[in-house]
Write a protein that holds these residues in place. Structure first.
Motif, PDB file in Angstrom:
ATOM      1  N   ARG A   1      47.233  34.931  46.909  1.00  0.00           N
ATOM      2  CA  ARG A   1      46.807  34.416  45.601  1.00  0.00           C
ATOM      3  C   ARG A   1      45.362  33.959  45.750  1.00  0.00           C
ATOM      4  O   ARG A   1      45.071  33.008  46.466  1.00  0.00           O
ATOM      5  CB  ARG A   1      47.681  33.248  45.159  1.00  0.00           C
ATOM      6  CG  ARG A   1      47.247  32.693  43.801  1.00  0.00           C
ATOM      7  CD  ARG A   1      48.209  31.690  43.276  1.00  0.00           C
ATOM      8  NE  ARG A   1      49.450  32.385  42.931  1.00  0.00           N
ATOM      9  CZ  ARG A   1      50.550  31.767  42.513  1.00  0.00           C
ATOM     10  NH1 ARG A   1      50.564  30.463  42.393  1.00  0.00           N
ATOM     11  NH2 ARG A   1      51.617  32.468  42.216  1.00  0.00           N
ATOM     12  N   ILE A   2      44.464  34.688  45.078  1.00  0.00           N
ATOM     13  CA  ILE A   2      43.040  34.390  45.171  1.00  0.00           C
ATOM     14  C   ILE A   2      42.520  34.160  43.757  1.00  0.00           C
ATOM     15  O   ILE A   2      42.622  35.042  42.903  1.00  0.00           O
ATOM     16  CB  ILE A   2      42.271  35.530  45.870  1.00  0.00           C
ATOM     17  CG1 ILE A   2      42.787  35.688  47.317  1.00  0.00           C
ATOM     18  CG2 ILE A   2      40.773  35.259  45.859  1.00  0.00           C
ATOM     19  CD1 ILE A   2      42.220  36.867  48.049  1.00  0.00           C
ATOM     20  N   SER A   3      41.980  32.996  43.529  1.00  0.00           N
ATOM     21  CA  SER A   3      41.504  32.622  42.202  1.00  0.00           C
ATOM     22  C   SER A   3      40.484  33.625  41.677  1.00  0.00           C
ATOM     23  O   SER A   3      39.567  34.030  42.397  1.00  0.00           O
ATOM     24  CB  SER A   3      40.875  31.227  42.268  1.00  0.00           C
ATOM     25  OG  SER A   3      40.377  30.852  41.017  1.00  0.00           O
ATOM     26  N   GLY A   4      40.686  34.062  40.439  1.00  0.00           N
ATOM     27  CA  GLY A   4      39.757  34.972  39.812  1.00  0.00           C
ATOM     28  C   GLY A   4      40.001  36.442  40.112  1.00  0.00           C
ATOM     29  O   GLY A   4      39.300  37.304  39.595  1.00  0.00           O
ATOM     30  N   GLU A   5      40.981  36.741  40.954  1.00  0.00           N
ATOM     31  CA  GLU A   5      41.315  38.129  41.278  1.00  0.00           C
ATOM     32  C   GLU A   5      42.702  38.449  40.730  1.00  0.00           C
ATOM     33  O   GLU A   5      43.538  37.566  40.559  1.00  0.00           O
ATOM     34  CB  GLU A   5      41.284  38.354  42.793  1.00  0.00           C
ATOM     35  CG  GLU A   5      39.947  38.073  43.440  1.00  0.00           C
ATOM     36  CD  GLU A   5      38.849  39.040  43.010  1.00  0.00           C
ATOM     37  OE1 GLU A   5      39.152  40.080  42.398  1.00  0.00           O
ATOM     38  OE2 GLU A   5      37.672  38.742  43.288  1.00  0.00           O
ATOM     39  N   ALA A   6      42.960  39.727  40.475  1.00  0.00           N
ATOM     40  CA  ALA A   6      44.230  40.140  39.871  1.00  0.00           C
ATOM     41  C   ALA A   6      45.113  40.927  40.836  1.00  0.00           C
ATOM     42  O   ALA A   6      45.927  41.728  40.417  1.00  0.00           O
ATOM     43  CB  ALA A   6      43.966  40.966  38.616  1.00  0.00           C
ATOM     44  N   LEU A   7      44.943  40.668  42.145  1.00  0.00           N
ATOM     45  CA  LEU A   7      45.796  41.343  43.129  1.00  0.00           C
ATOM     46  C   LEU A   7      47.267  41.020  42.927  1.00  0.00           C
ATOM     47  O   LEU A   7      48.139  41.829  43.213  1.00  0.00           O
ATOM     48  CB  LEU A   7      45.399  40.928  44.555  1.00  0.00           C
ATOM     49  CG  LEU A   7      44.126  41.528  45.129  1.00  0.00           C
ATOM     50  CD1 LEU A   7      43.711  40.759  46.360  1.00  0.00           C
ATOM     51  CD2 LEU A   7      44.325  42.996  45.452  1.00  0.00           C
TER      52      LEU A   7
END
Length: 198
Positions: free
Chosen positions: A121-127
């Motif tokens: 979970r990486i803020s600003g990414e939609a992985l």
């Protein structure tokens, strides 16, 4: 866990032995790295312990099934983990946050490749967000995995789980992250294979 997972697991084992293993064996000069995920009941030790069936699988010598374990191929250090955050307490390889922290802390440093089922979970990414569901989709990634990537910094991380999530690459600290799922949420092939030069 629902009783029908026993039959899912039985069918999966049969498919592995009758379809997957012959396919892998037919490419005897190719090394295969396999990391299961939340659909793979027959490979989850918790499922195996619940149902008294013979779960042994004779994997070909050119396959490496990574269950929180590692291998080295042509000098590349590879580690794989199948665990994902709890979805519904039905699926295989689900774990609570404290257990995920313990699992991901075992990831070694100095890796070339980390293969995970869960995305970070990486803020600003939609992985870890299903793009198919748009604004209604929640994030399904693991913040514990994000911390492990921050701490261990493998060169590459390949994940799946969120079939229609952003496929990358996403750079996080020293790691290039790719969602390598090929199917969409209906389990139909929707994405091209990912090729990365190491």
């Amino acid at each position: 866990m629902a009783e029908n997972s026993k039959w899912d697991a039985f069918g999966q084992k049969k498919w592995i032995e009758k379809k997957l293993i012959p396919l892998i064996s037919s490419y005897s000069k190719t090394q295969f790295v396999l990391v299961p995920g939340n659909h793979d009941f027959c490979l989850d030790p918790k499922v195996q312990a619940r149902y008294r069936m013979d779960w042994r699988i004779s994997w070909p010598s050119n396959s490496h099934v990574l269950l929180d374990s590692s291998c080295e191929i042509n000098g590349l250090k590879i580690y794989g983990t199948p665990y994902v955050p709890i979805i519904s307490y039905y699926w295989a390889f689900e774990a609570e946050h404290d257990e995920l922290q313990r699992i991901y802390e075992k990831i070694p440093s100095g890796l070339d490749i980390l293969v995970t089922h869960s995305p970070p979970r990486i803020s600003g990414e939609a992985l870890d967000i299903s793009l198919q569901n748009g604004a209604d989709s929640e994030a399904f990634g693991s913040s514990e995995l994000t911390q492990a990537l921050f701490d261990k910094q493998p060169r590459f991380c390949f994940c799946g789980h969120i079939h229609s999530g952003f496929h990358g690459p996403v750079k996080f600290e020293g790691t290039m992250i790719y969602n390598v799922s090929r199917v969409d949420e209906r389990y139909e092939i929707a994405y091209e294979p990912t090729f990365v030069e190491l």
